[in-house]
Design a protein around this motif. Structure first.
Motif, PDB file in Angstrom:
ATOM      1  N   GLY A 113       0.807  -1.223   0.000  1.00 23.85           N
ATOM      2  CA  GLY A 113       0.000   0.000   0.000  1.00 23.85           C
ATOM      3  C   GLY A 113       0.832   1.261   0.000  1.00 23.85           C
ATOM      4  N   MET A 114       2.134   1.133  -0.305  1.00 24.58           N
ATOM      5  CA  MET A 114       3.024   2.290  -0.313  1.00 24.58           C
ATOM      6  C   MET A 114       3.070   2.945  -1.690  1.00 24.58           C
ATOM      7  N   ASN A 115       3.573   4.160  -1.696  1.00 16.18           N
ATOM      8  CA  ASN A 115       3.731   4.945  -2.906  1.00 16.18           C
ATOM      9  C   ASN A 115       4.570   4.173  -3.934  1.00 16.18           C
ATOM     10  N   LEU A 128      17.515   9.702   7.794  1.00 17.84           N
ATOM     11  CA  LEU A 128      16.558   8.627   8.035  1.00 17.84           C
ATOM     12  C   LEU A 128      15.821   8.818   9.353  1.00 17.84           C
ATOM     13  N   ASP A 129      14.556   8.522   9.312  1.00 22.18           N
ATOM     14  CA  ASP A 129      13.727   8.596  10.509  1.00 22.18           C
ATOM     15  C   ASP A 129      12.839   7.357  10.547  1.00 22.18           C
ATOM     16  N   PRO A 130      13.168   6.361  11.395  1.00 26.38           N
ATOM     17  CA  PRO A 130      12.375   5.129  11.449  1.00 26.38           C
ATOM     18  C   PRO A 130      10.896   5.364  11.736  1.00 26.38           C
ATOM     19  N   ARG A 131      10.580   6.493  12.364  1.00 30.37           N
ATOM     20  CA  ARG A 131       9.174   6.779  12.651  1.00 30.37           C
ATOM     21  C   ARG A 131       8.371   6.993  11.375  1.00 30.37           C
ATOM     22  N   LYS A 132       9.080   7.325  10.275  1.00 33.40           N
ATOM     23  CA  LYS A 132       8.406   7.499   8.987  1.00 33.40           C
ATOM     24  C   LYS A 132       8.255   6.182   8.241  1.00 33.40           C
ATOM     25  N   LEU A 133       8.811   5.110   8.776  1.00 35.31           N
ATOM     26  CA  LEU A 133       8.720   3.804   8.140  1.00 35.31           C
ATOM     27  C   LEU A 133       7.503   3.068   8.685  1.00 35.31           C
ATOM     28  N   ASN A 134       6.401   3.170   7.953  1.00 36.92           N
ATOM     29  CA  ASN A 134       5.174   2.506   8.360  1.00 36.92           C
ATOM     30  C   ASN A 134       5.283   1.008   8.088  1.00 36.92           C
ATOM     31  N   LYS A 135       4.633   0.214   8.910  1.00 35.41           N
ATOM     32  CA  LYS A 135       4.611  -1.235   8.724  1.00 35.41           C
ATOM     33  C   LYS A 135       6.040  -1.781   8.611  1.00 35.41           C
ATOM     34  N   LYS A 136       6.827  -1.590   9.660  1.00 37.86           N
ATOM     35  CA  LYS A 136       8.258  -1.918   9.631  1.00 37.86           C
ATOM     36  C   LYS A 136       8.518  -3.368   9.233  1.00 37.86           C
TER      37      LYS A 136
END
Length: 367
Positions: free
Chosen positions: A115-117, A263-271
């Motif tokens: 479901g990602m871009n 990099l910001d892991p918080r921006k990585l949805n569904k890790k």
């Protein structure tokens, strides 16, 4: 006692450098791939997310690293390499096109599952080199840089670790081709005295072309500008000195730290899903490269090892070293890897802009 916000720029830079050196040193001790790129990247990623305000990395340092890498790429464009590329141009174009179409197909599937871009997944899937794709992602709109980097890093590590194991397996019989002398440009390290005086001319030319390219919005200007002018000067007869290993490692560190701080892991949805899909797509990509290498080996009558190393979506330096070990055809491997790198450099950015501009217009028209 000073708070984190009171920490001066030089102190932040010192903390960042210390973290980067620690990361690179640990990666070297563990024998992990590209230690001075991935080590500083991961170390500063962890450190900055624990205390973001303690870290900083000026853009000019990243740009310096890019210029150095661009120069080393330009050194690979020697007369023998160009001659090899010219003779194999139709085959190179066909195989590179098929590989990119395969990557685009993988990106479609991964994008639908996650479901990602699609633009983000596509940039993560294209085997144009970790540094180049990250820079291109940074310059593109509507792209999640963290996702692109995760997919590219996972793919790079799988290629560097998996392809040698595959090539040295009984499936390839340790290569059946006849070894050749390494093409100019594969030997990329030298001593400091060998740099002068030509490095002064190259240094000035690379910096000027990088800045000029940035002014005219040339894609990945700090990489491509130096690469192009280095190739031109070298073909014109001015010998380009190879760089000492220390400089090459420093360039990787400069780029790795910059990316790590972005990099910001918080921006990585569904890790978990993202990592799983990155590993899965990497396996599929290696499998696709293997199938294409079977076709290539049959059409051009080269060894399977030569074909696989020519099409493997990894770096020219690593693939060439493996080719030497298994007795594959080094000029062919280097030529194909170099062609794919420059094809992606020049063709992908304008093609991306054209495709996504049309999609944007279509979406606006139907909206």
């Amino acid at each position: 006692m000073k708070s984190a916000t009171d920490i001066t720029g030089p102190l932040k830079l010192a903390i960042t450098l210390t973290t980067a050196f620690a990361g690179g040193g640990i990666f070297m001790l563990l024998g992990l791939p590209v230690p001075w790129l991935l080590g500083p990247m991961i170390a500063t990623l962890i450190g900055s997310n624990l205390g973001k305000r303690y870290y900083s990395w000026p853009g000019p340092l990243r740009n310096t690293g890019m210029i150095i890498v661009g120069y080393t790429i330009g050194l690979s464009l020697t007369a023998p390499a160009l001659k090899e590329m010219a003779g194999e141009l139709p085959s190179m174009l066909l195989m590179t096109g098929l590989l990119l179409l395969f990557c685009a197909g993988i990106a479609v599937i991964v994008s639908k599952i996650s479901g990602m871009n699609y633009k983000t997944i596509l940039l993560g899937s294209i085997p144009g080199g970790l540094t180049q794709m990250i820079v291109l992602a940074e310059e593109s709109d509507d792209v999640n840089l963290t996702v692109v980097t995760v997919i590219q890093v996972v793919r790079l590590m799988m290629i560097i670790i998996g392809v040698p194991l595959l090539i040295f397996s009984p499936l390839f019989g340790h290569g059946s081709g006849v070894g050749a002398a390494a093409p100019a440009g594969v030997e990329v390290t030298a001593g400091w005295p060998d740099l002068f005086p030509n490095i002064l001319i190259y240094g000035i030319a690379c910096i000027l072309c990088a800045v000029a390219g940035q002014k005219v919005r040339f894609p990945t200007a700090y990489l491509l500008g130096p690469a192009l002018i280095t190739a031109i000067l070298q073909i014109s007869g001015l010998a380009g000195p190879a760089l000492p290993a220390l400089l090459l490692n420093a360039a990787q560190l400069m780029i790795g730290v910059f990316v790590g701080l972005l990099l910001d892991p918080r921006k990585l949805n569904k890790k978990l899903l993202t990592l799983s899909l990155a590993i899965g797509s990497g396996i599929v990509l290696i499998g696709g490269a293997y199938l294409l290498s079977l076709i290539f080996a049959y059409i051009d009558a080269v060894s399977l090892s030569t074909a696989m190393l020519s099409l493997a979506p990894g770096g020219m330096d690593q693939m060439s070293l493996i080719a030497h070990e298994v007795g594959a055809d080094l000029p062919t491997v280097a030529g194909y890897q170099l062609f794919r790198t420059f094809f992606i450099f020049f063709a992908v950015p304008p093609l991306f802009k054209l495709i996504f501009r049309r999609k944007k217009k279509q979406a606006a028209a139907t909206g």
